[in-house]
Scaffold this motif. Structure first.
Motif, mmCIF file in Angstrom:
data_model
loop_
_atom_site.group_PDB
_atom_site.id
_atom_site.type_symbol
_atom_site.label_atom_id
_atom_site.label_comp_id
_atom_site.label_asym_id
_atom_site.label_seq_id
_atom_site.Cartn_x
_atom_site.Cartn_y
_atom_site.Cartn_z
ATOM 1 N N GLY A 272 0.769 -1.110 -0.038
ATOM 2 C CA GLY A 272 0.035 -0.151 -0.030
ATOM 3 C C GLY A 272 0.866 1.036 -0.147
ATOM 4 O O GLY A 272 0.475 2.272 -0.837
ATOM 5 N N VAL A 273 1.685 1.307 0.789
ATOM 6 C CA VAL A 273 2.439 2.492 0.807
ATOM 7 C C VAL A 273 3.437 2.647 -0.270
ATOM 8 O O VAL A 273 3.781 3.749 -0.772
ATOM 9 N N ILE A 274 3.889 1.711 -1.007
ATOM 10 C CA ILE A 274 4.753 1.791 -2.127
ATOM 11 C C ILE A 274 3.798 2.301 -3.092
ATOM 12 O O ILE A 274 4.299 3.128 -4.110
ATOM 13 N N TRP A 275 2.464 1.654 -3.444
ATOM 14 C CA TRP A 275 1.822 2.173 -4.465
ATOM 15 C C TRP A 275 1.470 3.602 -4.196
ATOM 16 O O TRP A 275 1.389 4.630 -5.302
ATOM 17 N N TYR A 276 1.009 4.163 -3.232
ATOM 18 C CA TYR A 276 0.551 5.332 -2.959
ATOM 19 C C TYR A 276 1.957 6.523 -3.031
ATOM 20 O O TYR A 276 1.617 7.672 -3.489
ATOM 21 N N THR A 277 3.106 5.991 -2.646
ATOM 22 C CA THR A 277 4.364 6.887 -2.763
ATOM 23 C C THR A 277 4.621 7.102 -4.051
ATOM 24 O O THR A 277 4.941 7.929 -4.835
ATOM 25 N N GLY A 278 4.694 5.832 -4.843
ATOM 26 C CA GLY A 278 5.315 5.848 -6.223
ATOM 27 C C GLY A 278 4.028 6.364 -7.320
ATOM 28 O O GLY A 278 4.718 6.972 -8.311
ATOM 29 N N GLN A 279 3.101 6.439 -7.172
ATOM 30 C CA GLN A 279 2.117 7.048 -7.949
ATOM 31 C C GLN A 279 1.441 8.432 -7.411
ATOM 32 O O GLN A 279 1.618 9.277 -8.245
ATOM 33 N N PHE A 280 0.786 8.338 -6.538
ATOM 34 C CA PHE A 280 0.117 9.369 -5.937
ATOM 35 C C PHE A 280 0.790 10.477 -5.494
ATOM 36 O O PHE A 280 0.621 11.790 -5.791
ATOM 37 N N TYR A 281 1.640 10.187 -4.358
ATOM 38 C CA TYR A 281 2.390 11.253 -3.647
ATOM 39 C C TYR A 281 3.677 11.819 -4.632
ATOM 40 O O TYR A 281 3.957 12.738 -4.579
ATOM 41 N N ALA A 282 4.086 10.929 -5.539
ATOM 42 C CA ALA A 282 4.865 11.374 -6.324
ATOM 43 C C ALA A 282 4.576 12.786 -7.131
ATOM 44 O O ALA A 282 4.761 13.856 -7.573
ATOM 45 N N PHE A 284 1.696 14.527 -6.297
ATOM 46 C CA PHE A 284 1.536 15.582 -5.180
ATOM 47 C C PHE A 284 2.958 16.365 -4.935
ATOM 48 O O PHE A 284 2.822 17.438 -4.920
ATOM 49 N N TYR A 285 3.892 15.411 -4.888
ATOM 50 C CA TYR A 285 5.260 16.017 -4.396
ATOM 51 C C TYR A 285 5.532 17.058 -5.819
ATOM 52 O O TYR A 285 6.291 18.001 -5.354
ATOM 53 N N MET A 286 5.538 16.605 -6.834
ATOM 54 C CA MET A 286 5.943 17.560 -8.116
ATOM 55 C C MET A 286 5.453 18.583 -8.180
ATOM 56 O O MET A 286 5.817 19.959 -8.270
ATOM 57 N N GLN A 287 4.047 18.837 -7.769
ATOM 58 C CA GLN A 287 3.289 20.218 -7.992
ATOM 59 C C GLN A 287 3.156 20.958 -6.381
ATOM 60 O O GLN A 287 3.458 22.096 -6.719
ATOM 61 N N THR A 288 3.382 20.295 -5.330
ATOM 62 C CA THR A 288 3.440 21.234 -4.279
ATOM 63 C C THR A 288 4.707 21.404 -3.692
ATOM 64 O O THR A 288 5.052 22.544 -3.022
ATOM 65 N N VAL A 289 5.783 20.668 -3.813
ATOM 66 C CA VAL A 289 7.052 20.868 -3.204
ATOM 67 C C VAL A 289 7.801 21.373 -4.451
ATOM 68 O O VAL A 289 8.510 22.376 -4.319
ATOM 69 N N LEU A 290 7.972 20.802 -5.631
ATOM 70 C CA LEU A 290 8.697 21.044 -6.641
ATOM 71 C C LEU A 290 8.173 22.404 -7.667
ATOM 72 O O LEU A 290 9.033 22.821 -8.292
ATOM 73 N N GLY A 435 -1.520 2.992 3.268
ATOM 74 C CA GLY A 435 -1.109 3.544 1.831
ATOM 75 C C GLY A 435 -1.904 4.832 1.847
ATOM 76 O O GLY A 435 -1.268 5.924 1.372
ATOM 77 N N GLY A 436 -3.271 4.959 2.223
ATOM 78 C CA GLY A 436 -4.187 6.044 1.749
ATOM 79 C C GLY A 436 -3.504 7.243 2.455
ATOM 80 O O GLY A 436 -3.591 8.435 2.160
ATOM 81 N N LEU A 437 -2.878 7.074 3.717
ATOM 82 C CA LEU A 437 -2.463 8.117 4.718
ATOM 83 C C LEU A 437 -1.182 8.771 3.941
ATOM 84 O O LEU A 437 -0.643 9.621 4.699
ATOM 85 N N VAL A 438 -0.421 8.115 3.182
ATOM 86 C CA VAL A 438 0.639 8.757 2.767
ATOM 87 C C VAL A 438 0.586 10.103 2.555
ATOM 88 O O VAL A 438 1.691 10.903 3.014
ATOM 89 N N PRO A 439 -0.123 10.716 1.808
ATOM 90 C CA PRO A 439 -0.152 12.137 1.518
ATOM 91 C C PRO A 439 -0.197 13.046 2.747
ATOM 92 O O PRO A 439 0.360 13.892 2.854
ATOM 93 N N LEU A 440 -1.064 12.560 3.422
ATOM 94 C CA LEU A 440 -1.395 13.422 4.629
ATOM 95 C C LEU A 440 -0.301 13.400 5.665
ATOM 96 O O LEU A 440 0.065 14.347 6.067
ATOM 97 N N ILE A 441 0.190 12.104 6.065
ATOM 98 C CA ILE A 441 1.335 11.876 6.953
ATOM 99 C C ILE A 441 2.419 12.486 6.472
ATOM 100 O O ILE A 441 3.151 13.168 7.322
ATOM 101 N N SER A 442 2.723 12.214 5.176
ATOM 102 C CA SER A 442 4.119 12.949 4.716
ATOM 103 C C SER A 442 4.033 14.259 4.547
ATOM 104 O O SER A 442 4.949 14.947 4.997
ATOM 105 N N THR A 443 2.773 14.927 4.390
ATOM 106 C CA THR A 443 2.847 16.414 4.283
ATOM 107 C C THR A 443 3.015 16.974 5.815
ATOM 108 O O THR A 443 3.732 18.166 5.917
ATOM 109 N N TRP A 444 2.433 16.463 6.673
ATOM 110 C CA TRP A 444 2.430 16.564 7.884
ATOM 111 C C TRP A 444 4.005 16.571 8.581
ATOM 112 O O TRP A 444 4.571 17.246 9.154
#
Length: 501
Positions: A272-282, A284-290, A435-444
């Motif tokens: 789960g965490v690999i899925w949401y990191t590799g696809q969704f958080y990546a 999100f990261y490109m838009q909000t961080v980069l 997995g689903g909490l990756v964007p929220l926890i990572s942003t926090w």
């Protein structure tokens, strides 16, 4: 000759009643896969357009006085859909194991599509105040419950039609649906934005992808309605061997409970965490961080998804020949070792962020004074798209390794009478919560690191969010490597089996 045995099936094959799926016509299997996959793609599309529009939704449905709080609230609304998925797995898994697979994933399809359509109709915060975010949260709960029942139904339905020696191959087509759904959601969002314009899209055009769900819902419902019940479940129902209490048999009965825990901590949690990191958080990261704008970030992710999607099928098929465990564990280890370096590379190739003022004409207030419509924003400059696509492809490739064979592994772990429930719950805890909490926890975590005094942590705060998925994947890899057995091509049993020592 090596014997393929599931840890859930210690009894000899002739001691349990088994349905011979090897005689199922290939044309019938493809009909089942097509109908199941189309519906599941639509549900993932519905689920992910919310996350893909998180930055816009935060301005529409939450107060604008604190942008970070609004974004975190939106991510929390996105996350709540994941958190309730295990509850949906319990509710709809029970229905699926008692009433039938077909009926259940027709119901989940209607709930998901209806909720998505409704999100597109909700007035914004300026119009109805606090009722707007409340309605958003409630509809996300319904979406999460529906998705909690969808995956287990579609996977179980396909697996109970597939031949034993090609189960990994055929079920891997269901594994592509989440990625395809994400791809379609991004494509529809970008296409709509290009047609109506950036200003109109931010104002009202964002609703169009949600409203389009009604068309997709009707088409998918018509396709699924034509399906027959799974042969294994129909046979169990005819013989009266359907579970009268799937929840008790799944989570109270010691043998099956151990398998549920094995599925969660040995496979789905890390997957789960690999899925949401590799696809969704990546993304999100490109838009909000980069600070990449949505269109180039979407191109990078979509090209990577298109290039990597066939590998779901490849690794699913490969698992029929060499076993599920070694492929899943290899993908998980790659995620553990290379996530930090890949995100570091994405950052280096993104270039520097520079100020840009949106090309939107100024307006005037009631007194006739000019008012700037949009302030300057930071956007990435001189980014290198090809290297970023390659790095994102690597992230998605790890996803295909852990995700491609996992449906076949989970299906083979549990008996027919509780398969829907027993499979769905650990899958949706692993994917929905971890997995689903990756964007929220990572942003926090990033916000915490950025708030620290000068030093290493503050200077590298943008990477601190990756600690969470890498730590979870590490724990799962260590547990799965020691506890999982490399299984494949087993008979799907109709009776509760014993467990090997």
């Amino acid at each position: 000759m090596e014997q393929s045995i599931s840890p859930g099936y210690g009894a000899p094959a002739d001691t349990a009643v088994a349905h011979d799926n090897n005689s199922t016509p290939t044309s019938k299997i493809w009909q089942v896969i097509t109908a199941s996959s189309v519906g599941t793609v639509i549900e993932w599309y519905d689920f992910y357009i919310f996350g893909s529009l998180a930055t816009i939704i935060s301005t529409q449905f939450f107060p604008k006085t604190n942008p970070l709080a609004a974004l975190l609230s939106t991510l929390a609304a996105f996350a709540v859909g994941f958190v309730v998925r295990p509850f949906g797995a319990v509710v709809f898994g029970r229905i699926g194991d008692m009433v039938g697979r077909k009926y259940t994933f027709l119901l989940t399809l209607i709930l998901m599509g209806g909720s998505t359509f409704a999100i597109g109709l909700i007035p914004n915060y300026a119009a109805i105040g606090v009722a707007a975010p409340i309605l958003i949260f409630l509809l996300r709960v319904v979406q999460g419950l529906a998705l909690g029942g969808e995956y287990g139904g579609a996977t179980t339905y396909v697996a109970e039609h597939a031949p034993d020696n090609r189960r990994g191959y055929y079920t891997s087509f269901i594994q592509t649906t989440a990625t395809i759904g994400l791809f379609i959601s991004i494509a529809v969002i970008v296409g709509t934005k290009l047609v109506v314009g950036a200003a109109e899209f931010a104002d009202w055009g964002w609703r169009i992808p949600f409203l389009l769900s009604s068309v997709l819902l009707v088409a998918s419902y018509i396709i699924r309605r034509r399906l027959n019940e799974s042969p294994l479940f129909a046979k169990a129902k005819q013989e009266g061997t359907v579970s009268k209490s799937p929840l008790r048999d799944s989570f109270v009965e010691p043998v099956n409970r151990r398998l549920v825990l094995l599925a969660l901590f040995g496979a789905t949690m890390g997957q789960g965490v690999i899925w949401y990191t590799g696809q969704f958080y990546a993304y999100f990261y490109m838009q909000t961080v980069l600070k990449l704008e949505q269109i180039p970030a979407s191109i990078i992710l979509c090209v990577a998804l298109l290039a990597a999607t066939p590998f779901f099928i490849y690794f699913g098929s490969l698992s029929d020949r060499i076993g599920r465990k070694r492929i899943i564990m290899t993908g998980m280890l790659c995620g553990v070792l290379f996530t930090f370096p890949i995100f570091y590379g994405l950052t280096q190739f993104a270039g520097k962020a520079v100020e840009k003022t949106a090309a939107i004409p100024a307006t005037v207030d009631a007194a006739g004074a000019a008012v700037a419509a949009v302030p300057a924003v930071m956007v990435a400059n001189d980014y290198q798209m090809i290297p970023m696509i390659i790095l994102t492809f690597c992230l998605v490739l790890f996803v295909t390794m852990v995700y491609g064979p996992i449906a076949a592994y989970l299906v083979e772990l549990f008996p027919t009478k509780v398969r829907y429930t027993s499979l769905s719950v650990p899958y949706h805890i692993g994917n929905g919560i971890f997995g689903g909490l990756v964007p929220l926890i990572s942003t926090w975590l990033v916000s915490i690191a950025a708030a620290q005094p000068e030093g290493f942590l503050k200077e590298n705060s943008i990477y601190f969010g990756l600690v969470y998925p890498v730590a979870i994947a590490t724990i799962c890899f260590l547990y799965g490597s020691t506890k999982m057995k490399d299984i494949r091509n087993v008979k799907l049993m109709d009776e509760q089996p014993s467990v090997t020592a």
